[in-house]
Design an enzyme around this catalytic site. Structure first.
Site, PDB file in Angstrom:
ATOM      1  N   ASP A 145     142.789  14.674  89.335  1.00  0.00           N
ATOM      2  CA  ASP A 145     141.950  14.077  88.296  1.00  0.00           C
ATOM      3  C   ASP A 145     140.612  13.632  88.847  1.00  0.00           C
ATOM      4  O   ASP A 145     139.625  13.512  88.130  1.00  0.00           O
ATOM      5  CB  ASP A 145     142.668  12.887  87.653  1.00  0.00           C
ATOM      6  CG  ASP A 145     143.691  13.402  86.672  1.00  0.00           C
ATOM      7  OD1 ASP A 145     144.763  13.838  87.125  1.00  0.00           O
ATOM      8  OD2 ASP A 145     143.379  13.429  85.470  1.00  0.00           O
ATOM      9  N   ARG A 203     139.856   7.483  78.712  1.00  0.00           N
ATOM     10  CA  ARG A 203     140.738   7.541  79.879  1.00  0.00           C
ATOM     11  C   ARG A 203     139.868   7.380  81.138  1.00  0.00           C
ATOM     12  O   ARG A 203     138.919   8.154  81.316  1.00  0.00           O
ATOM     13  CB  ARG A 203     141.534   8.867  79.917  1.00  0.00           C
ATOM     14  CG  ARG A 203     142.487   9.007  78.731  1.00  0.00           C
ATOM     15  CD  ARG A 203     143.500  10.110  78.940  1.00  0.00           C
ATOM     16  NE  ARG A 203     144.523   9.725  79.887  1.00  0.00           N
ATOM     17  CZ  ARG A 203     145.442  10.565  80.361  1.00  0.00           C
ATOM     18  NH1 ARG A 203     145.430  11.833  79.980  1.00  0.00           N
ATOM     19  NH2 ARG A 203     146.363  10.154  81.216  1.00  0.00           N
ATOM     20  N   ARG A 248     145.117  16.781  77.254  1.00  0.00           N
ATOM     21  CA  ARG A 248     145.212  16.037  78.514  1.00  0.00           C
ATOM     22  C   ARG A 248     145.037  17.033  79.659  1.00  0.00           C
ATOM     23  O   ARG A 248     144.958  18.231  79.430  1.00  0.00           O
ATOM     24  CB  ARG A 248     146.507  15.203  78.618  1.00  0.00           C
ATOM     25  CG  ARG A 248     147.747  15.733  78.001  1.00  0.00           C
ATOM     26  CD  ARG A 248     148.277  16.988  78.597  1.00  0.00           C
ATOM     27  NE  ARG A 248     148.417  16.888  80.032  1.00  0.00           N
ATOM     28  CZ  ARG A 248     148.445  17.903  80.860  1.00  0.00           C
ATOM     29  NH1 ARG A 248     148.345  19.154  80.390  1.00  0.00           N
ATOM     30  NH2 ARG A 248     148.578  17.756  82.168  1.00  0.00           N
ATOM     31  N   GLY A 249     144.943  16.475  80.877  1.00  0.00           N
ATOM     32  CA  GLY A 249     144.615  17.334  82.022  1.00  0.00           C
ATOM     33  C   GLY A 249     143.108  17.233  82.235  1.00  0.00           C
ATOM     34  O   GLY A 249     142.338  17.392  81.282  1.00  0.00           O
ATOM     35  N   ALA A 250     142.692  16.945  83.466  1.00  0.00           N
ATOM     36  CA  ALA A 250     141.291  16.599  83.723  1.00  0.00           C
ATOM     37  C   ALA A 250     140.271  17.624  83.189  1.00  0.00           C
ATOM     38  O   ALA A 250     139.361  17.248  82.437  1.00  0.00           O
ATOM     39  CB  ALA A 250     141.099  16.347  85.215  1.00  0.00           C
ATOM     40  N   LYS A 267     148.346  12.744  89.006  1.00  0.00           N
ATOM     41  CA  LYS A 267     149.478  12.187  88.251  1.00  0.00           C
ATOM     42  C   LYS A 267     150.415  11.399  89.150  1.00  0.00           C
ATOM     43  O   LYS A 267     150.744  11.824  90.259  1.00  0.00           O
ATOM     44  CB  LYS A 267     150.215  13.350  87.559  1.00  0.00           C
ATOM     45  CG  LYS A 267     151.430  12.988  86.736  1.00  0.00           C
ATOM     46  CD  LYS A 267     151.188  11.909  85.708  1.00  0.00           C
ATOM     47  CE  LYS A 267     150.047  12.214  84.778  1.00  0.00           C
ATOM     48  NZ  LYS A 267     149.574  11.019  84.013  1.00  0.00           N
TER      49      LYS A 267
HETATM   50  O1  MRU Z   1     147.920  12.269  82.190  1.00  0.00           O
HETATM   51  P1  MRU Z   1     147.562  13.712  82.254  1.00  0.00           P
HETATM   52  O2  MRU Z   1     148.583  14.615  81.682  1.00  0.00           O
HETATM   53  O3  MRU Z   1     146.172  13.954  81.706  1.00  0.00           O
HETATM   54  O4  MRU Z   1     147.479  14.001  83.813  1.00  0.00           O
HETATM   55  C1  MRU Z   1     147.210  15.304  84.241  1.00  0.00           C
HETATM   56  C2  MRU Z   1     147.234  15.455  85.713  1.00  0.00           C
HETATM   57  O5  MRU Z   1     147.486  14.535  86.446  1.00  0.00           O
HETATM   58  C3  MRU Z   1     146.834  16.788  86.259  1.00  0.00           C
HETATM   59  O6  MRU Z   1     147.499  17.068  87.449  1.00  0.00           O
HETATM   60  C4  MRU Z   1     145.317  16.784  86.532  1.00  0.00           C
HETATM   61  O7  MRU Z   1     144.616  16.346  85.410  1.00  0.00           O
HETATM   62  C5  MRU Z   1     144.812  18.092  86.952  1.00  0.00           C
HETATM   63  S1  MRU Z   1     144.918  19.248  85.679  1.00  0.00           S
HETATM   64  C6  MRU Z   1     144.278  20.725  86.135  1.00  0.00           C
END
Ligand code: MRU
Length: 346
Positions: A239, A93, A50-52, A250
């Site tokens: 994201d 997603r 997870r994480g963009a 988030k």
């Molecule tokens: O639902 P997630 O854990 O994928 O959400 C992640 C976030 O919101 C991060 O802040 C975002 O992806 C940036 S990560 C460098």
């Protein structure tokens, strides 16, 4: 130089995808290996990864698996198989634009190859390059933003925008790492980030491991900490940042931005250029709604009565007027955002 978290979250290894299973953290640091695109799609959906930026690279690698395992002999058939996998991966997603960016990049590479053999070779090389680039881009972003953190500052973040949300180094936490590498004393305030607890589980894991000073707080303590003068700036990931300067990140980010504005605290989203969506304004973005179980349970344990209706938006939207500056690998972007985004990112 500080000896920071150098393990890669996602990696292309001998024609397979290897990634840290983030659902097991912080209890266990374990890896999973995938050979099929549907496995990678499942991992993205269930937040094994997870994480963009990490999602973008993982999806690209998932698509590369479709190419390298294909039995097609004609490029037209290979492209059809890859399109089927791309469509599966695109449906995992909806909010992180990096997902679509990663998939498009691999599709373009395959489409320009003159033969199946060359297409397979080209996409393998492309995803390996994307993996390396991600770390490089985050290091650059970190250097661009480090000057915004003063010696002794406390930085409030949200969720996990660290090494685990990227291939390595991180975006928001990359800025913190770069400031620490410059010799500054920096402390990070880590909201737990309900419902999936990426702050308590992942950001805390990274920072403790890297010996960066940090304090875990409940999400509901943010306003109080600001009112007590215990936050110097807010640095979060993103994201998707739309061409009109709206920041999708988030859930909980928007309330941090509103509170920061109330208390005169600078608010900085940090994102690589691949997180900017120049094709869309804020009203064209889908905010992912996740399952009710994430809210009615905490780590598998029920905390709310059966039958309670639940809303679980995974992201929120912060308007540009609450943003002090955006930190990118191409430099800082300040108001007027629409104009400056198109100038720097296009
Ligand atoms: O639902 P997630 O854990 O994928 O959400 C992640 C976030 O919101 C991060 O802040 C975002 O992806 C940036 S990560 C460098």
């Amino acid at each position: 130089m500080a000896n920071f978290f150098t393990i890669r979250t996602v990696t292309w290894e001998k024609g397979r995808v290897k990634m840290i299973d983030q659902t097991a953290l912080p209890v266990k640091l374990t890896y999973v290996r995938y050979t099929r695109p549907e496995q990678v799609a499942g991992a993205i959906r269930t937040m094994v990864v997870r994480g963009a930026p990490a999602i973008g690279v993982a999806a690209a690698m998932g698509l590369a698996l479709a190419a390298v395992s294909s039995k097609a002999t004609r490029t037209v058939d290979l492209m059809k198989e890859m399109e089927a996998s791309a469509s599966l991966l695109r449906g995992t997603r909806p909010t992180a634009v990096n997902l679509f960016w990663g998939i498009d990049r691999v599709m373009k590479k395959a489409a320009s190859a003159p033969s199946v053999r060359e297409a397979k070779h080209a996409v393998s090389a492309e995803v390996k390059a994307m993996e390396d680039e991600d770390v490089e881009v985050n290091r650059r972003l970190g250097r661009e933003g480090a000057g915004l953190i003063g010696n002794g500052d406390t930085v409030l973040t949200q969720c996990n925008a660290g090494a685990l949300a990227t291939v390595g180094y991180g975006t928001a936490l990359g800025v913190v790492r770069a400031a620490v590498e410059q010799g500054k004393l920096v402390k990070v305030l880590v909201p737990e980030t309900r419902p999936a607890l990426q702050g308590a589980r992942l950001t805390a894991f990274e920072l403790v491991r890297d010996k960066i000073a940090c304090t875990l707080i409940s999400d509901t303590a943010v306003g109080h900490m600001m009112s007590q003068g215990r936050v110097d700036c807010v640095i979060v990931g993103a994201d998707r940042i739309t061409r009109d300067g709206y920041v999708f990140n988030k859930i909980g980010t928007y309330q941090e931005a509103v509170l920061a504005s109330r208390h005169g605290i600078p608010f900085y989203p940090a994102a690589p250029h691949s997180t900017f969506d120049l094709d869309r304004a804020h009203d064209g973005v889908t905010i992912e709604e996740r399952g009710a179980e994430e809210v009615v349970e905490i780590r598998g344990r029920r905390v709310a009565p059966r039958g309670i209706p639940v809303a679980n938006p995974a992201f929120d939207m912060t308007p540009p007027e609450l943003v002090t500056a955006m930190i990118t690998d191409r430099g800082l972007i300040r108001s007027p955002f629409s104009e400056n985004i198109s100038r720097l990112i296009a």
